[in-house]
Design an enzyme around this catalytic site. Structure first.
Site, short mmCIF file in Angstrom:
data_model
loop_
_atom_site.label_atom_id
_atom_site.label_comp_id
_atom_site.label_asym_id
_atom_site.label_seq_id
_atom_site.Cartn_x
_atom_site.Cartn_y
_atom_site.Cartn_z
N SER A 59 0.82 -1.21 0.00
CA SER A 59 0.00 0.00 0.00
C SER A 59 0.86 1.26 0.00
O SER A 59 0.47 2.26 -0.60
CB SER A 59 -0.96 0.00 1.19
OG SER A 59 -0.26 -0.16 2.41
N GLU A 60 2.03 1.23 0.65
CA GLU A 60 2.98 2.33 0.55
C GLU A 60 4.41 1.83 0.65
O GLU A 60 4.69 0.82 1.31
CB GLU A 60 2.76 3.40 1.63
CG GLU A 60 1.75 4.46 1.29
CD GLU A 60 0.39 4.16 1.89
OE1 GLU A 60 -0.56 4.89 1.60
OE2 GLU A 60 0.30 3.19 2.66
N THR A 61 5.29 2.61 0.02
CA THR A 61 6.73 2.45 0.17
C THR A 61 7.29 3.81 0.57
O THR A 61 6.89 4.84 0.03
CB THR A 61 7.38 1.96 -1.13
OG1 THR A 61 6.86 0.66 -1.45
CG2 THR A 61 8.89 1.88 -1.02
#
Length: 293
Positions: A59-61
């Site tokens: 979902s995020e990096t």
């Protein structure tokens, strides 16, 4: 620290193969919310960071683009776009730095503002506590609320009247909707495109779906279609926003510690601890994490 100023480390600029994988808000690699972490993104432009995030698919990096001692500039990308703030990737990055450089205080400069983070060792675990930017809680327009409920296929009668809908911000905007029953929360099958369109129109990062188990214990879920993800397994930014919401609406005392359980319905259980302090409008979110693989 391996380097006190300039770029965040001594390695060459990051490539996709340099991405560390951590889960946040669980000590089990199979729990919590996975995040990518790039400790030296000084050589990556926006397009390259987005490509790394899209290839990884979490979902995020998080990408550290600059460092000065233990102060860092950090950016966050979902598979589809940059986001101003991400709590679980902040926790993951802080734990990765603590494993490399030791526990202590960190400062992250985000697009949403400055976010202090403290990492402490508790037994065998590292636990990171982030302090949010100044929060805001606002009403949602009736037509927008009706559209959100229609996209979720949630009848208005299934909402908990003691926890009214609001939009809450503590680094990113989240719509808080409270289910009257655990069964309502568990039954999540929504119109991805319809909810995504609404969220883009009113600038939401996730929808924070909540069920109250007890005075300070909540179960939460977070649809995240604007990030290209059906559901986020553990959402630190939304947890901070929910803490602000709970205090603003006097759901809990001004000083309180809340426990949020998230990811159970996805098979990735995690625990987020939300602390509210008297005289400080900011919200603190704490969780553990661990490296994946």
């Amino acid at each position: 620290m391996s380097q006190q100023s300039g770029t965040p480390g001594s390695s060459a600029p990051a490539s996709p193969s340099d991405v560390l994988r951590y889960t946040a808000f669980s000590g089990d690699p199979e729990g919590g919310n996975p995040a990518g972490v790039v400790l030296d993104a000084s050589g990556l432009d926006d397009e390259a960071m987005l490509a790394v995030a899209a290839e990884l698919g979490y979902s995020e990096t998080a990408f550290l683009t600059e460092a000065d001692g233990r102060a860092y500039t950090i950016r966050y990308f979902s598979p589809k776009a940059e986001v101003p703030f991400c709590g679980h990737a902040t926790v993951a990055t802080a734990i990765a730095l603590a494993e490399r450089d030791g526990p202590g205080d960190l400062v992250f400069s985000t697009r949403a503002g400055t976010v202090p983070v403290t990492v402490a060792r508790r037994g065998d675990e590292l636990r990171a506590t982030l302090t949010s930017v100044e929060p805001q809680v606002t009403e949602i327009a009736p037509d927008d609320l009706a559209e959100a409920l229609a996209a979720l296929d949630w009848p208005a009668a299934d909402l908990d009247p003691s926890l009214p809908p609001r939009i809450s911000y503590a680094g990113a905007r989240h719509l808080v909707l409270a289910a009257a029953t655990r069964e309502r929360l568990a039954d999540l099958a929504y119109d991805f495109a319809r909810l995504e369109a609404l969220m883009h129109r009113i600038d939401l990062t996730t929808v924070q779906l909540v069920w109250r188990e007890g005075p300070a214990v909540f179960h939460v879920r977070d649809p995240f279609p604007v990030g290209g993800v059906v559901e986020d397994p553990a959402t630190g930014a939304a947890a901070a926003a929910f803490g602000a919401y709970a205090r603003e609406l006097a759901v809990v005392p001004e000083a309180a510690v809340l426990t949020l359980h998230q990811g159970e319905d996805m098979g990735r259980p995690g625990t987020l601890t939300v602390e509210l302090r008297a005289g400080d409008s900011r919200v603190r979110v704490t969780g553990t994490g661990t490296r994946i693989g």
